[in-house]
Design a protein around this motif. Sequence first.
Motif, PDB file in Angstrom:
ATOM      1  N   GLU A   1       0.836  -1.194   0.000  1.00 61.50           N
ATOM      2  CA  GLU A   1       0.000   0.000   0.000  1.00 61.50           C
ATOM      3  C   GLU A   1       0.875   1.250   0.000  1.00 61.50           C
ATOM      4  OE1 GLU A   1      -3.878   0.103   2.140  1.00 61.50           O
ATOM      5  OE2 GLU A   1      -2.822   1.622   3.342  1.00 61.50           O
ATOM      6  N   TRP A   2       0.594   2.169  -0.911  1.00 63.03           N
ATOM      7  CA  TRP A   2       1.358   3.398  -1.087  1.00 63.03           C
ATOM      8  C   TRP A   2       0.444   4.602  -0.879  1.00 63.03           C
ATOM      9  CZ3 TRP A   2       6.532   2.998  -1.783  1.00 63.03           C
ATOM     10  CH2 TRP A   2       7.033   1.761  -2.205  1.00 63.03           C
ATOM     11  N   HIS A   3       0.933   5.599  -0.131  1.00 62.41           N
ATOM     12  CA  HIS A   3       0.163   6.802   0.181  1.00 62.41           C
ATOM     13  C   HIS A   3       0.832   8.016  -0.462  1.00 62.41           C
ATOM     14  CE1 HIS A   3      -2.293   4.755   3.243  1.00 62.41           C
ATOM     15  NE2 HIS A   3      -1.218   3.995   3.350  1.00 62.41           N
ATOM     16  N   GLY A   4       0.040   8.824  -1.168  1.00 67.96           N
ATOM     17  CA  GLY A   4       0.566  10.006  -1.842  1.00 67.96           C
ATOM     18  C   GLY A   4       1.080  11.045  -0.862  1.00 67.96           C
TER      19      GLY A   4
ATOM     20  N   ILE B   1       3.341   4.548 -17.152  1.00 64.92           N
ATOM     21  CA  ILE B   1       3.898   5.382 -16.101  1.00 64.92           C
ATOM     22  C   ILE B   1       5.358   4.996 -15.884  1.00 64.92           C
ATOM     23  CG2 ILE B   1       3.714   5.980 -13.660  1.00 64.92           C
ATOM     24  CD1 ILE B   1       0.716   5.182 -13.870  1.00 64.92           C
ATOM     25  N   LYS B   2       6.227   5.981 -15.923  1.00 65.12           N
ATOM     26  CA  LYS B   2       7.653   5.732 -15.699  1.00 65.12           C
ATOM     27  C   LYS B   2       7.919   5.716 -14.194  1.00 65.12           C
ATOM     28  CE  LYS B   2      12.208   7.650 -16.663  1.00 65.12           C
ATOM     29  NZ  LYS B   2      12.928   8.774 -17.241  1.00 65.12           N
ATOM     30  N   ILE B   3       8.566   4.662 -13.719  1.00 64.61           N
ATOM     31  CA  ILE B   3       8.982   4.592 -12.318  1.00 64.61           C
ATOM     32  C   ILE B   3      10.371   5.214 -12.248  1.00 64.61           C
ATOM     33  CG2 ILE B   3       9.564   3.094 -10.379  1.00 64.61           C
ATOM     34  CD1 ILE B   3       7.541   1.076 -11.509  1.00 64.61           C
TER      35      ILE B   3
ATOM     36  N   ASP C   1      10.750   2.195   0.844  1.00 71.10           N
ATOM     37  CA  ASP C   1       9.813   3.154   1.435  1.00 71.10           C
ATOM     38  C   ASP C   1       9.241   4.168   0.466  1.00 71.10           C
ATOM     39  OD1 ASP C   1      10.845   1.905   3.639  1.00 71.10           O
ATOM     40  OD2 ASP C   1      11.863   3.629   4.434  1.00 71.10           O
ATOM     41  N   THR C   2       9.824   4.331  -0.724  1.00 68.04           N
ATOM     42  CA  THR C   2       9.442   5.425  -1.604  1.00 68.04           C
ATOM     43  C   THR C   2       9.179   4.936  -3.028  1.00 68.04           C
ATOM     44  OG1 THR C   2      10.823   6.927  -0.315  1.00 68.04           O
ATOM     45  CG2 THR C   2      10.162   7.687  -2.489  1.00 68.04           C
ATOM     46  N   LEU C   3       8.126   5.480  -3.609  1.00 70.86           N
ATOM     47  CA  LEU C   3       7.783   5.238  -5.009  1.00 70.86           C
ATOM     48  C   LEU C   3       7.584   6.599  -5.659  1.00 70.86           C
ATOM     49  CD1 LEU C   3       6.769   3.563  -7.469  1.00 70.86           C
ATOM     50  CD2 LEU C   3       4.497   3.636  -6.414  1.00 70.86           C
ATOM     51  N   VAL C   4       8.334   6.869  -6.730  1.00 69.19           N
ATOM     52  CA  VAL C   4       8.166   8.103  -7.485  1.00 69.19           C
ATOM     53  C   VAL C   4       7.816   7.709  -8.914  1.00 69.19           C
ATOM     54  CG1 VAL C   4       9.206  10.266  -8.260  1.00 69.19           C
ATOM     55  CG2 VAL C   4       9.837   9.306  -6.023  1.00 69.19           C
TER      56      VAL C   4
ATOM     57  N   THR D   1       4.911  11.372  -5.726  1.00 70.28           N
ATOM     58  CA  THR D   1       5.712  10.622  -4.769  1.00 70.28           C
ATOM     59  C   THR D   1       4.792   9.957  -3.762  1.00 70.28           C
ATOM     60  OG1 THR D   1       7.522  12.204  -5.012  1.00 70.28           O
ATOM     61  CG2 THR D   1       7.575  10.774  -3.055  1.00 70.28           C
ATOM     62  N   TYR D   2       5.057   8.693  -3.507  1.00 71.41           N
ATOM     63  CA  TYR D   2       4.277   7.894  -2.551  1.00 71.41           C
ATOM     64  C   TYR D   2       5.219   7.265  -1.537  1.00 71.41           C
ATOM     65  CZ  TYR D   2       0.436   8.229  -5.879  1.00 71.41           C
ATOM     66  OH  TYR D   2      -0.556   8.698  -6.695  1.00 71.41           O
TER      67      TYR D   2
END
Length: 141
Positions: free
Chosen positions: A41-44, A113-115, A121-124, A138-139
């Motif tokens: 689960e990722w939060h913006g 979508i480009k990662i 801990d981080t997803l951009v 950023t999530y």
Amino acid sequence: MKTLKLTCLFVLSMLFITSCSSDDDSTTEETVKEEPTLVGEWHGVASTYNGVDFGSPENYVINFNAENLAEFTYIGYGDNGEDIIREATYEINEGVLTIDWQGAYKDMETMYIKITELTEDTLVIEYNITLDGVITETYTR
């Protein structure tokens, strides 16, 4: 008899040489570094449009599961303040996240979508919304 003694001495010396190895007692464990996974689960936390602050997407939650299904939740974005939930399938190939809405939503097409960053801990992510507009979000977990 002398040949027998020499043969025995040779065999014994070979046993000592081959049985004594400096790395036999070594307990080195190779550490296998696992690549960060998208699953979870990722939060913006941040968003930009063409590099300009676009507000914080704290009401955006994305949940990726191991079966390549994704659930996008937009908290409070409904007409009456209810949550909007969109489901899709996803796949990752060479740093590109493909979101397939499978025709379930007439206003949404397949997204590429480009990662740009994926850590524990981080997803951009980065994607185009118009010909001249790029959104970067950023999530965090």
